[in-house]
Scaffold this active site. Structure first.
Site, PDB file in Angstrom:
ATOM      1  N   SER A   1      -1.716  -5.259   4.890  1.00 43.44           N
ATOM      2  CA  SER A   1      -2.412  -5.652   3.665  1.00 43.44           C
ATOM      3  C   SER A   1      -2.206  -7.120   3.308  1.00 43.44           C
ATOM      4  CB  SER A   1      -1.946  -4.779   2.497  1.00 43.44           C
ATOM      5  OG  SER A   1      -0.541  -4.838   2.348  1.00 43.44           O
TER       6      SER A   1
ATOM      7  N   ASP B   1       1.092  -5.576  -8.797  1.00 46.91           N
ATOM      8  CA  ASP B   1       2.090  -4.760  -8.098  1.00 46.91           C
ATOM      9  C   ASP B   1       3.360  -5.540  -7.775  1.00 46.91           C
ATOM     10  OD1 ASP B   1       1.726  -6.181  -5.606  1.00 46.91           O
ATOM     11  OD2 ASP B   1       0.016  -4.907  -5.148  1.00 46.91           O
TER      12      ASP B   1
ATOM     13  N   HIS C   1       1.898  -8.161  -3.476  1.00 43.05           N
ATOM     14  CA  HIS C   1       0.759  -8.758  -2.775  1.00 43.05           C
ATOM     15  C   HIS C   1       0.343 -10.058  -3.462  1.00 43.05           C
ATOM     16  CE1 HIS C   1       0.371  -4.526  -1.358  1.00 43.05           C
ATOM     17  NE2 HIS C   1       0.076  -5.145  -0.228  1.00 43.05           N
TER      18      HIS C   1
END
Length: 234
Positions: free
Chosen positions: A55, A203, A206
């Site tokens: 990711s 979060d 990221h």
């Protein structure tokens, strides 16, 4: 590993998301990413830089055009360098699933291969022996494809949730692999980004679009040594 403790809690929160077991929002995000085919047509004899990761490479939480591979492409274009940067990041990817996917991804022209995997292994507490074995197998597969492909390994660090010893050994895994295989190493992909709330999405792990600009610079410092400048007209 400075600042790493600041976001250790959030890493566990995002584990379900990055592993593909999160909310409907993540499912929607995954469905958007799934059709992206990394086997992008390369025109004008451009050399290919393949970014193969999870990711962090895919640009989770931001537009794909804001992720560091796209920023690399923009810089390449601005410098008149004939390269095509391909984003082959997949959210939730582990070294095991990455190894299974790699043969298909390598079924195309590749000149520079940037390997960014391992973080999800660390979050899950996967055996370091297994992680190292999978990364080594991926390096071997790339070289079997062509010994001329330049390989860059992205280093990663994790918080000590699995124990201090595990975290330390995890961080050492990447430079050890780089040295053993004579490949270049990005010491820590998230250097100057990890632990900084303003550079990460909600979060806490990221990077935001601004964070990806810094990640791009971390990658560029190593990548630029492998780039070939265009020949001047005689």
């Amino acid at each position: 590993m400075r600042n790493i403790l600041k976001f250790s809690y959030f890493l566990w929160v995002i584990l379900l998301v990055s592993c593909g077991e999160g909310s409907k929002k993540e499912a929607s995000k995954a469905s958007e990413e799934a059709p992206r085919d990394p086997k992008t047509e390369v025109k004008d004899n451009a050399k290919v830089i393949l970014f193969f990761g999870n990711s962090l490479t895919a640009g989770y939480g931001i537009d794909m055009e804001e992720a560091f591979p796209a920023l690399i492409q923009a810089r390449l274009d601005s410098l008149g360098l004939n390269y095509k940067a391909i984003n082959s990041g997949l959210s939730g990817e582990t070294t095991s699933s990455g190894l299974n996917r790699l043969k298909w991804v390598l079924d195309q022209q590749v000149d520079i291969f940037v390997l960014e995997l391992g973080a999800n292994d660390g979050l899950r507490g996967v055996s370091l022996v297994e992680t190292k074995k999978n990364l080594q197998s991926m390096i071997d597969l790339v070289r079997a494809k062509s010994p001329d492909i330049k390989i860059i390994l992205a280093g990663m660090q994790i918080p000590p949730n699995m124990g201090q010893a595990y975290a330390i050994e995890f961080g050492r895994l990447f430079p050890e692999l780089a040295e053993a295989n004579n490949v270049d190493l990005i010491p820590f992909l998230l250097e100057n980004v990890a632990g900084r709330a303003e550079l990460n999405i909600e979060d806490g792990i990221h990077p935001t679009a601004e964070g990806h600009k810094i990640v791009m610079e971390n990658v560029w410092q190593v990548l630029e040594e492998h780039l070939v400048a265009p020949k001047l007209d005689q």
